[in-house]
Structure formats: C-alpha cells, structure tokens
Design an enzyme around this catalytic site. Sequence first.
Site, short mmCIF file in Angstrom:
data_model
loop_
_atom_site.label_atom_id
_atom_site.label_comp_id
_atom_site.label_asym_id
_atom_site.label_seq_id
_atom_site.Cartn_x
_atom_site.Cartn_y
_atom_site.Cartn_z
N LYS A 1 -2.42 -5.05 9.24
CA LYS A 1 -1.04 -4.65 8.95
C LYS A 1 -0.40 -4.08 10.20
CE LYS A 1 1.80 -2.09 5.75
NZ LYS A 1 1.79 -1.28 4.53
N ASN B 1 -4.75 -0.78 8.31
CA ASN B 1 -3.52 -0.12 8.73
C ASN B 1 -3.75 0.38 10.16
OD1 ASN B 1 -1.44 1.61 9.29
ND2 ASN B 1 -1.60 2.80 7.39
N SER C 1 0.82 -1.21 0.00
CA SER C 1 0.00 0.00 0.00
C SER C 1 0.86 1.27 0.00
CB SER C 1 -0.89 0.00 1.24
OG SER C 1 -1.66 1.17 1.29
N GLY D 1 9.16 -5.11 3.96
CA GLY D 1 10.14 -4.22 4.59
C GLY D 1 11.48 -4.40 3.89
N GLY D 2 11.77 -3.52 2.94
CA GLY D 2 13.08 -3.53 2.28
C GLY D 2 13.28 -4.63 1.27
N CYS E 1 -2.39 4.06 12.37
CA CYS E 1 -2.99 5.40 12.43
C CYS E 1 -3.25 5.80 13.89
CB CYS E 1 -4.32 5.43 11.69
SG CYS E 1 -4.20 5.00 9.96
N ILE F 1 3.79 11.32 3.97
CA ILE F 1 2.79 11.73 2.97
C ILE F 1 1.54 12.23 3.69
CG2 ILE F 1 1.39 10.96 0.98
CD1 ILE F 1 4.42 10.74 0.43
C1 LIG Z 1 5.35 6.75 0.00
C2 LIG Z 1 4.78 5.67 0.91
C3 LIG Z 1 3.42 5.67 1.19
C4 LIG Z 1 2.87 4.68 2.04
N1 LIG Z 1 1.52 4.64 2.28
C5 LIG Z 1 0.97 3.65 3.03
C6 LIG Z 1 -0.44 3.55 3.24
O1 LIG Z 1 -1.24 4.34 2.72
N2 LIG Z 1 -0.91 2.54 4.03
C7 LIG Z 1 -0.06 1.61 4.60
O2 LIG Z 1 -0.52 0.71 5.30
N3 LIG Z 1 1.28 1.66 4.40
C8 LIG Z 1 1.80 2.65 3.63
N4 LIG Z 1 3.17 2.70 3.42
C9 LIG Z 1 4.04 1.66 4.03
C10 LIG Z 1 4.40 0.57 3.03
O3 LIG Z 1 3.26 -0.10 2.54
C11 LIG Z 1 5.36 -0.46 3.69
O4 LIG Z 1 4.73 -1.04 4.82
C12 LIG Z 1 6.69 0.15 4.16
O5 LIG Z 1 7.14 1.12 3.25
C13 LIG Z 1 7.77 -0.93 4.34
O6 LIG Z 1 8.00 -1.66 3.16
P1 LIG Z 1 9.20 -1.26 2.12
O7 LIG Z 1 10.46 -1.16 2.93
O8 LIG Z 1 9.21 -2.37 1.11
O9 LIG Z 1 8.81 0.05 1.51
C14 LIG Z 1 3.72 3.69 2.59
C15 LIG Z 1 5.09 3.71 2.29
C16 LIG Z 1 5.63 4.68 1.47
C17 LIG Z 1 7.12 4.65 1.16
#
Ligand SMILES: Cc1cc2nc3c(=O)[nH]c(=O)nc-3n(C[C@H](O)[C@H](O)[C@H](O)COP(=O)(O)O)c2cc1C
Length: 308
Positions: free
Chosen positions: A166, A127, A22, A244-245, A130, A72
């Site tokens: 989540k 999520n 997401s 995560g990463g 929040c 954001i």
């Molecule tokens: C720009 C951005 C916007 C995100 N928006 C949401 C969101 O709306 N809802 C949510 O549950 N997680 C959101 N996340 C979190 C990601 O879904 C993810 O859990 C987090 O970035 C870790 O994974 P990654 O290291 O692969 O990015 C957002 C992450 C980023 C970078």
Amino acid sequence: MTPNLAVRLGPLTLKNPVMAASGVFGYGLELLEFCPPEKLGAVVCKGLSLTPWAGNPGPRAVEAAGGLVNAIGLENMGVKAFVEKALPPLKARGATVGANLIGQTPEDYAALAQILSQTAVDFLELNVSCPNLAQGGLAFGADPEVAARLTEAAVKAAEGKPVLVKLPPLVADVALLAIRAIEAGAAAVSLVNSVPALVVDAKTRRAALGRLTGGLSGPPIKPLALRQVWLCSQAIKAPVVGLGGIFTAEDAAEFIVAGATAVQIGTAILADPRSPLAILKGLEEFFAAEGLPDVESLRGSLKGPNDP
Ligand SMILES: Cc1cc2nc3c(=O)[nH]c(=O)nc-3n(C[C@H](O)[C@H](O)[C@H](O)COP(=O)(O)O)c2cc1C
C-alpha cells in the site's frame, strides 16, 4: 447481459472489485448489520502490529476541507488476538480477508507475514507509510529501495500468500515505488494512503489533533489519488487497487478508467457503513448500462478531452 465483475489480483480472485479499506471497517464484524463482509470483494482489516498498540492521545479525528483528518496512531489488538478472535468468525462467514501490516522495522513485517502465512488470511497488505525506526523515522515507502527490501522479506515470509504493497500518496516517484514493489514479489499495489495534513485554529493557536498532524482522507484527495493510480497503472503490468475519496459508484468507475483493477472504500464507510454495497450495486448498473461485460473492458480506458 449481466456483467461479470470478478477480478484477479495475481493468484487471488475477488468476487467483485469493491473492497473495504484498512482502518475504517474494524475487523469486519463491527458493521455486520449494515454491510456483511462476505458480500464485498474483500475486507482489509485494521493495521496489525506484533503486539497491541495503544494509539495516539485525542482528539484523533476532525473534519476538514470536506474530508477527514485522522491521527488514530494505528491502535490495534495485535496479530495474536486478530488470529485467535477476529479472523475465525470473519472466515466462517465466507469473507475474503486481507491483513494490513504495520511495523517499526523490516523484521516486524517479516515476522507478521510469517505468523499470518499459517492462517486462513487470504492476502497481506503492507502499509509502508509507517516510520522506519532503523532510518530515523523516515517512512519505509519514502525510499523505493527500502520499500523493495521490506517487500522482499515479507513476500518470502508469507510463503505464497499474495502480498499487496500500500503506497503513500506523496513520494518523489510513485511509479518507481510501484515498479520496485512488484519486482520485489508483490502481487499488486494499492494506493493511496491518507495525505499528511495539519488542521489549525487561528484563534486558539492550537492544532485540532492531539498528535498535531494527521492524514487527510475523503473527497479532497480523490483527484490526487486518481493521478497516482493512473501513473502506477501505466508503469506496471500487475494490478493496481485504487482508493482515495471514493464515495459513489461513479467515483469507483473513474478509478477503473484510470487503470485500477479493484477499489477500496475508506472514509465513505465512516459516513455510511452501507456505502460499499451501494457502490457495488451502482457499479453493476453502470457496467450493464454501458454494455460492458467485465472490469477489464473499462480498465485503463482513459482518453484526453481532445483524443478521438
Ligand atoms: C480512521 C482511519 C484509520 C485508518 N487506518 C489505516 C490503517 O490501519 N492502515 C492503513 O494502511 N490505512 C489506514 N487508513 C487509510 C485508509 O485505508 C485509506 O488509505 C485512506 O483513508 C484514503 O482512502 P479514503 O479517502 O477512501 O478514506 C485509515 C484511514 C482512516 C480514515
């Protein structure tokens, strides 16, 4: 032998274990020419609230420590516009679609789940990072009992649609949070959300982000995420979705070894929107090369360096 990478999350079958996370894939249609959403196990759309949210003042994202810190502010079009405009074309392409839910009260989540239960969405993802306005802004996920009550209300309102919860990365006992979410009726948990972080410029004495703090994502959080996924997968029988990463197929395979049934790709999509497809192809090659017939034959196979 061609491996069969289909996986099950409770009642839901995904054609493969690679999902878009997401917040990084918009509503699944913005990146069509790079990554057709129907090729993935599922796409989880940007967090949805009951009414549109404007998000935070800029700057909203900055690179730091080899990753990304974003604030954001959960800007989104609101559930009504999602159901009317974004969901139909996504479903028409044959994509498996998850709606990520955000709210300020437990009632917000239940109302969102109720609205989405009447649509073609395939699953919901709560999520719980929040802030809960009814409890002084503490995140819902900070307290397993609050998270469980939220989950129970959303599951009831979802009328049979599978609900994922989540989980946040930094809590006292992530395994307990997962246990209570599943007991409350969730089909699976997904983790981790981004890690609370601050980026500072010493010369200007200024924070980099308009909201001051944000959430760290990308390669720096992978070891933390792997541990939390491993802890949860030991604690519950229900599936764990790891993220995560994850930037490569090897990263994805590491999460499966740690106990994940499926993975989500987040920040890597911002760096290269084709990355989920490359990760899927790499996983298929990895399973074939290792002679593994399916995800279950790798899942949770973690050993210590001194184990036989
Ligand atoms: C720009 C951005 C916007 C995100 N928006 C949401 C969101 O709306 N809802 C949510 O549950 N997680 C959101 N996340 C979190 C990601 O879904 C993810 O859990 C987090 O970035 C870790 O994974 P990654 O290291 O692969 O990015 C957002 C992450 C980023 C970078």
